[in-house]
Design an enzyme around this catalytic site. Structure first.
Site, PDB file in Angstrom:
ATOM      1  N   ARG A   1       5.121  -7.931   2.393  1.00 57.69           N
ATOM      2  CA  ARG A   1       6.807  -7.024   1.710  1.00 57.69           C
ATOM      3  C   ARG A   1       7.295  -6.748   3.125  1.00 57.69           C
ATOM      4  O   ARG A   1       8.365  -6.278   3.083  1.00 57.69           O
ATOM      5  CB  ARG A   1       5.761  -6.323   0.760  1.00 57.69           C
ATOM      6  CG  ARG A   1       6.447  -5.319  -0.266  1.00 57.69           C
ATOM      7  CD  ARG A   1       6.279  -4.817  -1.346  1.00 57.69           C
ATOM      8  NE  ARG A   1       4.881  -3.472  -0.657  1.00 57.69           N
ATOM      9  CZ  ARG A   1       3.968  -3.529  -1.188  1.00 57.69           C
ATOM     10  NH1 ARG A   1       3.119  -3.634  -2.726  1.00 57.69           N
ATOM     11  NH2 ARG A   1       3.424  -2.159  -0.793  1.00 57.69           N
TER      12      ARG A   1
ATOM     13  N   ARG B   1      -5.231   5.114   1.611  1.00 52.45           N
ATOM     14  CA  ARG B   1      -5.446   4.765  -0.452  1.00 52.45           C
ATOM     15  C   ARG B   1      -6.367   4.443  -0.250  1.00 52.45           C
ATOM     16  O   ARG B   1      -7.362   4.644  -1.514  1.00 52.45           O
ATOM     17  CB  ARG B   1      -3.794   4.819  -0.356  1.00 52.45           C
ATOM     18  CG  ARG B   1      -2.680   5.390  -0.075  1.00 52.45           C
ATOM     19  CD  ARG B   1      -1.094   4.772  -0.455  1.00 52.45           C
ATOM     20  NE  ARG B   1      -1.470   4.604  -1.999  1.00 52.45           N
ATOM     21  CZ  ARG B   1      -0.418   3.671  -2.259  1.00 52.45           C
ATOM     22  NH1 ARG B   1       0.224   2.868  -1.856  1.00 52.45           N
ATOM     23  NH2 ARG B   1      -0.205   2.871  -3.386  1.00 52.45           N
TER      24      ARG B   1
ATOM     25  N   ARG C   1       9.209   1.602   2.693  1.00 47.50           N
ATOM     26  CA  ARG C   1       9.089   2.578   2.819  1.00 47.50           C
ATOM     27  C   ARG C   1       8.008   3.546   3.886  1.00 47.50           C
ATOM     28  O   ARG C   1       7.375   2.702   4.268  1.00 47.50           O
ATOM     29  CB  ARG C   1       8.348   2.037   1.258  1.00 47.50           C
ATOM     30  CG  ARG C   1       9.033   2.055   0.630  1.00 47.50           C
ATOM     31  CD  ARG C   1       8.549   2.001  -1.449  1.00 47.50           C
ATOM     32  NE  ARG C   1       7.319   2.074  -1.146  1.00 47.50           N
ATOM     33  CZ  ARG C   1       6.466   1.501  -1.606  1.00 47.50           C
ATOM     34  NH1 ARG C   1       6.365   1.351  -3.048  1.00 47.50           N
ATOM     35  NH2 ARG C   1       4.690   2.004  -1.932  1.00 47.50           N
TER      36      ARG C   1
ATOM     37  N   ARG D   1      -8.888   8.972 -12.994  1.00 51.77           N
ATOM     38  CA  ARG D   1      -8.051   8.458 -11.164  1.00 51.77           C
ATOM     39  C   ARG D   1      -9.777   8.941 -10.737  1.00 51.77           C
ATOM     40  O   ARG D   1     -10.452   8.584  -9.850  1.00 51.77           O
ATOM     41  CB  ARG D   1      -7.788   9.238  -9.999  1.00 51.77           C
ATOM     42  CG  ARG D   1      -5.844   8.908 -10.149  1.00 51.77           C
ATOM     43  CD  ARG D   1      -5.414   9.279  -9.260  1.00 51.77           C
ATOM     44  NE  ARG D   1      -3.809   9.548  -9.415  1.00 51.77           N
ATOM     45  CZ  ARG D   1      -3.423   8.026  -8.546  1.00 51.77           C
ATOM     46  NH1 ARG D   1      -3.424   7.675  -8.000  1.00 51.77           N
ATOM     47  NH2 ARG D   1      -2.595   7.922  -8.855  1.00 51.77           N
TER      48      ARG D   1
ATOM     49  N   LYS E   1      -0.819  -3.711  -9.863  1.00 53.27           N
ATOM     50  CA  LYS E   1      -1.090  -2.909 -11.505  1.00 53.27           C
ATOM     51  C   LYS E   1       0.690  -2.457 -11.664  1.00 53.27           C
ATOM     52  O   LYS E   1       0.960  -2.222 -13.214  1.00 53.27           O
ATOM     53  CB  LYS E   1      -1.504  -1.124 -10.949  1.00 53.27           C
ATOM     54  CG  LYS E   1      -2.958  -1.676 -10.803  1.00 53.27           C
ATOM     55  CD  LYS E   1      -4.257  -0.316 -11.090  1.00 53.27           C
ATOM     56  CE  LYS E   1      -3.582   0.823 -10.674  1.00 53.27           C
ATOM     57  NZ  LYS E   1      -3.002   0.304  -8.433  1.00 53.27           N
TER      58      LYS E   1
END
Length: 194
Positions: free
Chosen positions: A127, A150, A139, A88, A13
């Site tokens: 990633r 999530r 991260r 959301r 996104k």
């Protein structure tokens, strides 16, 4: 043109929202960015949000909706905007409908990036591996456990927006498993039709 972006974490996104914003010359509105800007500007809603955050509490839907309402009144949103991260939940979607109705505006379309959730875990692992190979720091939220949480939150709270917007006739599904350029091309075609 008012566009809402939906899709699970890791679907792309952010990449596509930045592309749309640049190509269509409409601002990409992220609730986190809007919240920080409202606090920095010292607006009424920003001061309320700051007090809540300073207490360590989560900002309510009403405050987030107020920040969105303030932000879309700015001149750069006159020709449209892209909402990334709001709504959301179904309740937030109803709030957005009321905000837009009060301003005489409507959602042009809702874009849903449809992806295979198993492939998202593979993307995440790639990633992480690529970051490590480059010597970059990974991260803190780039791990499978956090991602699964999530994803669960997305499925529980945000995925119900898909049938909600489908029933309104504004939902457009895009195969998010295609190469980035193909996804962008599909989005361009859909937005041209909207």
């Amino acid at each position: 043109m008012i566009v809402v972006f939906l899709g699970p974490p890791g679907a792309g996104k952010g990449t596509q929202a930045a592309y749309i914003s640049a190509k269509r010359d409409i601002p990409q509105l992220s609730t986190g960015d809007m919240l920080r800007a409202a606090i920095a500007a010292g607006s009424d809603v920003g001061r309320q949000a700051k007090a809540i955050i300073d207490r360590g509490d989560l900002v309510s839907d009403e405050i987030v909706a107020g920040i969105v309402s303030e932000r879309i009144d700015m001149s750069d949103c006159e020709s449209g905007f892209l909402l990334d991260g709001f709504p959301r939940t179904i309740e937030q979607a109803h709030m957005l409908d009321r905000i837009l109705a009060g301003k005489g505006r409507d959602i042009s379309c809702v874009l849903e990036l449809v992806v295979d959730e198993g492939a998202l875990v593979d993307r995440l692992n790639s990633r992480i591996s690529e970051a490590k190979a480059r010597g970059d720091e990974v991260r803190s939220d780039d791990n499978v456990e956090t991602f699964q949480k999530r994803l669960g939150v997305y499925q529980e709270q945000t995925a119900p927006l898909v049938p909600f917007y489908e029933a309104k006739g504004v939902l457009k599904k895009i195969d998010g498993m295609q190469p980035v350029e193909a996804v962008s091309a599909d989005i361009d075609r859909i937005l041209d039709e909207c």
